[in-house]
Design a protein around this motif. Structure first.
Motif, short mmCIF file in Angstrom:
data_model
loop_
_atom_site.label_atom_id
_atom_site.label_comp_id
_atom_site.label_asym_id
_atom_site.label_seq_id
_atom_site.Cartn_x
_atom_site.Cartn_y
_atom_site.Cartn_z
N VAL A 119 1.30 8.02 9.08
CA VAL A 119 0.71 6.69 8.96
C VAL A 119 -0.74 6.82 8.50
O VAL A 119 -1.21 6.05 7.64
CB VAL A 119 0.79 5.93 10.29
CG1 VAL A 119 0.02 4.61 10.20
CG2 VAL A 119 2.24 5.66 10.67
N CYS A 159 -0.70 7.69 4.87
CA CYS A 159 -0.17 6.52 4.14
C CYS A 159 -1.28 5.51 3.87
O CYS A 159 -1.39 4.97 2.76
CB CYS A 159 0.95 5.88 4.95
SG CYS A 159 1.53 4.29 4.32
N LYS A 160 -2.13 5.24 4.86
CA LYS A 160 -3.20 4.27 4.70
C LYS A 160 -4.20 4.71 3.63
O LYS A 160 -4.72 3.89 2.88
CB LYS A 160 -3.90 4.05 6.04
CG LYS A 160 -3.04 3.31 7.05
CD LYS A 160 -3.77 3.14 8.38
CE LYS A 160 -2.90 2.36 9.38
NZ LYS A 160 -3.59 2.24 10.70
N SER A 168 4.94 -5.84 0.18
CA SER A 168 5.22 -5.71 1.62
C SER A 168 6.16 -6.81 2.09
O SER A 168 5.95 -7.44 3.14
CB SER A 168 3.92 -5.74 2.43
OG SER A 168 3.08 -4.67 2.06
N ASP A 206 7.92 -2.64 7.14
CA ASP A 206 6.86 -2.21 8.04
C ASP A 206 6.27 -0.88 7.58
O ASP A 206 6.60 -0.35 6.51
CB ASP A 206 7.36 -2.13 9.48
CG ASP A 206 8.53 -1.19 9.65
OD1 ASP A 206 8.54 -0.12 9.00
OD2 ASP A 206 9.46 -1.50 10.42
N VAL A 207 5.42 -0.28 8.44
CA VAL A 207 4.69 0.92 8.04
C VAL A 207 5.61 2.12 7.81
O VAL A 207 5.28 3.01 7.02
CB VAL A 207 3.60 1.25 9.10
CG1 VAL A 207 4.26 1.73 10.40
CG2 VAL A 207 2.62 2.29 8.59
N GLN A 220 6.64 1.81 4.32
CA GLN A 220 5.48 2.02 3.46
C GLN A 220 5.12 3.49 3.32
O GLN A 220 4.80 3.96 2.21
CB GLN A 220 4.30 1.23 4.01
CG GLN A 220 4.49 -0.28 3.95
CD GLN A 220 3.45 -1.04 4.73
OE1 GLN A 220 2.30 -0.59 4.86
NE2 GLN A 220 3.81 -2.19 5.29
#
Length: 792
Positions: free
Chosen positions: A449, A452-453, A468, A491-492, A495
């Motif tokens: 995560v 990913c960000k 999204s 959701d994440v 993603q």
């Protein structure tokens, strides 16, 4: 042909020979200012009558071929159109040869073309939109980058998949690109049709609605064997004679698949209608079975061994084929060590094998509700190539080192072997991240995560757009009957998988480019400025703030601001429709949507043939530009075909679900949002099921409504009631038509009305109109009048 013409024009000029008796011999080389004369034996003389006949026929043929409405024609078609008597066939053949030598005409694929407009004529495979207009992607040798738009009334009687010739209208080039009209159908793309019997006439003859042709193109079934057909029967027809605008297409019955009320027929009917390959050749199955069920020691030899590296997959709950697995760690520098492991399908599917030939024909897997039609036999797609947990699997791994802000420091692409430790579903991985479920892989998931960000931030900076959006999935039982809908949130977990796959695809494309190899790119051209303006107008109609000439980042900010709004899904789809299609191409024009200069598809070789091609290009000699041109064209076309098939079944399943709800609750109210305003009515989206509905202007209220195209609204002249794009409605479903894939709705105005009164009102119009609302020409004419005067 061009070379032969040039040779004819530059060869030494000869003195005209005397006109001979008519024989099938080559024409003479003609002077520019004089009429061409056939070359023959000089001692044979032509009569004055034959001289006169030759001159008259030459003049009339030249005028006909040079005429504005001339369409490329064969010798037979020309002699029929010009009413040439049989005794003059040989003379007419000499005339045509002379016109070719003179440069008035040329011959290509046994058809005569007018030379002076030949540069404006291109050919290719036709793609027809459900609303009737079409696009042609010209064949590569024409050197045209843009598709040609063909208005509905200029499509001749061509259907989707036909190979056609299009005359480009140089005066009709707009920001959408060049426009043209079909002048010749060179080859039919299919020999059969799928459809539904929608009428039995007084002579007990069956008429069929074929979705491929649309509601305005009737299809008649010649029932030579006395097969009894009823309204609603789903049929496969062999085309006997293609119809034109004023005549029906005539077919014979090939197969009766069932009735429209039977949901188990939905997918088989779509497979037939869209010509999806469903059965594997025996040789391909035998080749797949020879590999066994386990990875052998000899297969592992010489590969990078990542079996001790923490690795897992994250996929949908219903997935069976796992193309990709992930590993992530941090080194002492604080850099991320990302490994994207992709199934090594190229190890099993070698060029020229039966498996390869079949995969090349299919190009991709097709996913229907509750069923997948795979590109590879299940023994490979669901087992040996699928990256299952706790078994050895052969992979191609992209090892990427990224710095603290997500920039790529270095990478390596290697053949490898892995042993996935866990098969996560998206839902389960999200539960671990939310602390609702314990897992030894939780630290790695949180690290994913984090990376990913960083990658998402880089995408935003370069202008890439991410929607999204949640996805509405139709849930079906074993018989194909829908039992409900399920919304899949983006959701994440979705993603992070998406970001890592994008990065791997980008790196592989850059890698192949640097090696100087030909690449099957995934490209996305810039949208037309007119389309951007139209989308901005839609956004303004919904009350959203966005610049008149927005940058990609402006769109991203807007979509972020409405991520929790029900209209976001509609607007995202509207935005995508305004964009050009992403396609495969050996020519790299970049990817507008992702804001990337180099991009390809590498991460799904189990379900996409183009990814398999990319894998081969990495470790083998690769493909020539000509080979890739053919492959990319075919894969792009098959991708569109699968998409249309999938969407048609999803829509039908949604209509079945709506119908089942109506039977249980006839007066259920649906929340809807107006998405389009036309002079003849209102389009809206029923938000619960994401189905488009339509209300004719005569059914929206007791008033005269004035249409304002600029404001996208209808305004009542007496009471001032206004309907705008973006307004919310409460609607009631009246009827579902499975045959035409249509619904009929009513606006709920008076909530105090009793059920009995509502029933009496609704039953006044219990049947569907004979024609779709898209084809009510008389109502469209009324709408145009209403723009000025208003009408009820």
């Amino acid at each position: 042909m061009a070379d032969s013409i040039k040779k004819t024009q530059t060869s030494p000029k000869k003195k005209p020979a005397k006109k001979p008796e008519l024989k099938d011999k080559a024409p003479a080389k003609a002077k520019k200012e004089k009429k061409p004369v056939p070359v023959s034996a000089p001692e044979v003389k032509a009569t004055p009558k034959q001289d006169k006949l030759f001159e008259n026929l030459l003049r009339s043929t030249r005028q006909y071929i040079s005429g504005k409405n001339f369409q490329p024609s064969t010798f037979k078609e020309l002699r029929e159109k010009l009413a040439i008597p049989k005794q003059h066939f040989d003379l007419f053949r000499e005339i045509l040869k002379s016109l070719v030598a003179e440069g008035v005409a040329l011959v290509e694929k046994q058809r005569y073309h007018c030379k002076k407009v030949r540069d404006d004529v291109v050919s290719g495979v036709l793609s027809v939109h459900p609303r009737g207009f079409a696009f042609l992607q010209p064949e590569k040798h024409f050197g045209m980058e843009q598709d040609i738009f063909i208005p509905k009334h200029l499509t001749l009687d061509a259907v989707h998949g036909d190979t056609v010739e299009v005359l480009i209208n140089r005066l009709a080039i707009s920001e959408k690109g060049p426009e043209g009209r079909i002048v010749t159908i060179l080859q039919r793309g299919r020999s059969h049709l799928a459809g539904i019997v929608n009428r039995i006439d007084h002579e007990h003859k069956a008429w069929v609605f074929a979705p491929l042709l649309g509601p305005t193109r009737p299809v008649y079934v010649e029932d030579e064997e006395g097969n009894s057909l009823t309204v609603g029967d789903r049929v496969i027809l062999a085309v006997k004679k293609w119809g034109e605008k004023e005549t029906p297409t005539i077919c014979t019955l090939k197969e009766k698949m069932g009735h429209i009320t039977d949901p188990s027929c939905d997918i088989p009917a779509a497979i037939e209608e869209f010509e999806i390959r469903d059965h594997f050749p025996i040789q391909a199955i035998e080749e797949a079975q020879k590999f066994g069920k386990q990875v052998s020691a000899s297969d592992i030899a010489g590969r990078a061994d990542f079996r001790e590296v923490e690795t897992f997959t994250i996929d949908p709950t219903t997935a069976k084929d796992f193309d990709d697995a992930l590993s992530l760690s941090k080194n002492k520098k604080g850099h991320y060590q990302l490994m994207v492991h992709i199934a090594d399908v190229s190890h099993y599917v070698e060029p020229g094998t039966a498996l390869d030939l079949e995969a090349n024909q299919r190009c991709n897997s097709t996913y229907f509700p509750g069923r997948c039609v795979p590109m590879l036999p299940s023994v490979l797609s669901d087992n040996l190539c699928s990256l299952r947990a706790n078994v050895n699997r052969l992979t191609v791994t992209v090892v990427i080192e990224l710095d603290k802000v997500g920039n790529v420091v270095k990478y390596e692409i290697v053949k490898s072997v892995i042993r996935s430790a866990k098969r996560f579903s998206y839902e389960e991985a999200k539960e671990v991240l939310d602390g609702k479920k314990r897992s030894k892989h939780a630290p790695t998931l949180h690290l994913m995560v984090e990376l990913c960000k960083l990658l998402k931030k880089q995408r935003y900076v370069r202008g890439s757009i991410e929607f999204s959006l949640s996805e509405l999935m139709v849930v079906v039982d074993e018989n194909g009957m829908p039992t409900g809908t399920k919304r899949i949130e983006y959701d994440v977990t979705h993603q992070l998988v998406e970001e890592f796959m994008l990065k791997a695809n980008e790196i592989v494309a850059i890698h192949l480019h640097k090696q100087g190899k030909e690449v099957a790119y995934r490209v996305h051209d810039q949208p037309a400025a007119e389309n951007i303006r139209e989308f901005v107008q839609i956004c303004h109609a919904f009350g959203l703030k966005i610049a008149n000439e927005p940058e990609p980042s402006d769109f991203q900010k807007m979509f972020d601001s409405i991520s929790d709004n029900p209209i976001s899904e509609y607007l995202a789809n509207a935005y995508i429709r305004k964009m050009r299609l992403a396609v495969y191409s050996e020519e790299n024009i970049g990817h507008y949507g992702l804001s990337l200069q180099h991009y390809c598809h590498f991460t799904s070789p189990i379900r996409r043939y183009i990814d398999l091609v990319i894998h081969r290009s990495i470790f083998q000699a690769g493909y020539t530009s000509e080979e890739l041109s053919k492959i990319t064209t075919q894969c792009s076309e098959q991708e569109r075909k699968s998409s249309r098939a999938e969407q048609s079944v999803v829509l039908l399943k949604k209509l079945r679900w709506l119908d089942s709800i109506k039977k249980e609750d006839p007066f259920k109210e649906y929340d809807a949002v107006i998405t389009k305003i036309k002079n003849f009515g209102i389009y809206f989206e029923a938000m619960d099921v994401m189905v488009e509905g339509f209300l004719h202007i005569s059914n929206i209220g007791q008033d005269y409504y004035i249409y304002d195209e600029h404001k996208m609204q209808l305004r009542g002249q007496r009471n001032g009631e206004i309907y705008r794009v973006g307004d919310k409605l409460s609607v009631l479903l009246l009827e579902v038509n499975y045959v035409m894939l249509e619904t009929r709705w009513d606006i709920i105005r008076d909530r105090e009305i009793t059920h009995q009164e509502r029933v009496r009102q609704l039953m006044k119009e219990s049947n569907f109109p004979k024609k779709s609302h898209n084809n009510r020409k008389d109502e469209r004419r009324r709408g145009k009048k209403g723009h000025k005067k208003g009408f009820r």
